[in-house]
Design a protein around this motif. Structure first.
Motif, PDB file in Angstrom:
ATOM      1  N   THR A  70       1.343  -1.166  -0.203  1.00 47.49           N
ATOM      2  CA  THR A  70      -0.246   0.567  -0.496  1.00 47.49           C
ATOM      3  C   THR A  70       0.802   1.591   0.338  1.00 47.49           C
ATOM      4  O   THR A  70       1.906   1.418   1.196  1.00 47.49           O
ATOM      5  CB  THR A  70      -0.749  -0.049   1.242  1.00 47.49           C
ATOM      6  N   HIS A 108      -3.064  -0.965  -4.138  1.00 43.58           N
ATOM      7  CA  HIS A 108      -3.276  -0.148  -2.884  1.00 43.58           C
ATOM      8  C   HIS A 108      -2.487   1.385  -2.934  1.00 43.58           C
ATOM      9  O   HIS A 108      -1.589   1.245  -2.476  1.00 43.58           O
ATOM     10  CB  HIS A 108      -4.117  -0.598  -2.077  1.00 43.58           C
ATOM     11  N   ILE A 142      -6.330   0.208  -6.849  1.00 48.36           N
ATOM     12  CA  ILE A 142      -7.513  -0.175  -5.963  1.00 48.36           C
ATOM     13  C   ILE A 142      -6.809   1.579  -5.475  1.00 48.36           C
ATOM     14  O   ILE A 142      -5.880   1.301  -5.184  1.00 48.36           O
ATOM     15  CB  ILE A 142      -7.095  -0.459  -4.923  1.00 48.36           C
ATOM     16  N   TYR A 196     -11.854  -1.140  -0.245  1.00 48.25           N
ATOM     17  CA  TYR A 196     -11.196  -0.325  -1.521  1.00 48.25           C
ATOM     18  C   TYR A 196     -11.909   0.233  -2.240  1.00 48.25           C
ATOM     19  O   TYR A 196     -13.182   0.749  -2.062  1.00 48.25           O
ATOM     20  CB  TYR A 196     -10.473  -1.428  -2.442  1.00 48.25           C
TER      21      TYR A 196
END
Length: 287
Positions: A70, A108, A142, A196
């Motif tokens: 992320t 993400h 995402i 998400y």
């Protein structure tokens, strides 16, 4: 969420420092990218790795997202400086990060914009932010777009004005806001890392009018509540003059402030920190 590999951009800023603290407390492995490593202490080497990079220079970011799950970016500027524009930082620097994230297979990408940026895209501050939001949504990653109301740190402007014994407002001062503390926002962001493709609009627990905010600032400094209400037409004239006769470097932040202060800006409430307490604490350094 824990045991996740997170790249944090903007770790030494107001919000970024709180996000870093929350991520480490929850046992995430964090790579913090900073321009000046001396501005950040590493007391948690098991969970924190500090890398020196300049987000506006893509060469310094090469392969920085390897092994990352992320990316969280708080990269952005309120006032243009060092010859850098909003497009250089809010858009291009974040695009540099996004390009590296895509190349490394990051899952993400979390980006912190600002409340109502999508509704005020013509403002110079928002133009660059929303251009990046568009790119992020189209990237295939995402995403989470965070749209906080004003930060408590921004509200210190009212304290500075209150030092003179008066606060000046355009119009009746009934416009309402719920600014949020950086710690509360950081917790909310980390709490939603498992959610998400969403946009998170969020504010603090107290919805206050400009008159109430001004009163809290004056009271924190132990001054009588004296608020001067200026005709709103002066605000629109000031906006026109700034856009006409000054550079974007000068009018960008004032355009943002004068536009958003003319309307209610209320976000879903969250958090435990109250502006009144923040003002009382900050006022100790100003008396």
């Amino acid at each position: 969420m824990k045991d996740t590999n997170v790249l944090l951009a903007g770790a030494t800023g107001y919000l970024g420092s709180f996000i870093l603290k929350v991520l480490i407390e929850r046992k995430n492995h964090v790579v913090a990218i900073v321009r000046n490593p001396n501005r950040i202490e590493n007391d948690c080497e098991n969970y924190l790795e500090i890398k020196t990079a300049e987000v506006t220079n893509p060469e310094t970011l090469r392969d920085i997202c390897k092994g990352i799950d992320t990316v969280i970016s708080t990269i952005g500027i309120t006032r243009q400086k060092d010859g850098l524009t909003y497009m250089d930082v809010d858009y291009r620097a974040n695009m540099n990060l996004l390009d590296e994230a895509k190349k490394a297979g990051v899952k993400h990408f979390v980006y912190v914009s600002a409340i109502n940026g999508d509704k005020h895209r013509k403002l110079k501050i928002f133009e660059a932010k929303e251009k990046f939001v568009d790119a992020l949504k189209a990237s295939g990653l995402i995403y989470t777009i965070v749209r906080p109301n004003g930060f408590f740190s921004d509200m210190k402007d009212f304290l500075q004005m209150a030092k003179s014994g008066r606060v000046y407002l355009f119009g009746a001062g009934n416009q309402k806001f719920n600014p949020i503390h950086g710690e509360d926002l950081a917790k909310a962001i980390v709490d939603t890392l498992d959610e998400y493709n969403k946009e998170l609009t969020i504010g603090g627990p107290d919805v206050l009018s400009l008159n109430e905010i001004s009163g809290l600032a004056l009271q924190a400094l132990e001054k009588p509540v004296k608020i001067v209400h200026l005709p709103d037409c002066l605000r629109t004239l000031t906006l026109w003059s700034l856009r006409t006769f000054t550079s974007v470097k000068t009018y960008g932040p004032l355009e943002f402030f004068l536009t958003l202060m003319a309307e209610d800006t209320i976000a879903p409430t969250y958090g435990k920190h109250h502006l009144e307490d923040f003002y009382i604490e900050e006022a100790k350094n100003l008396k």
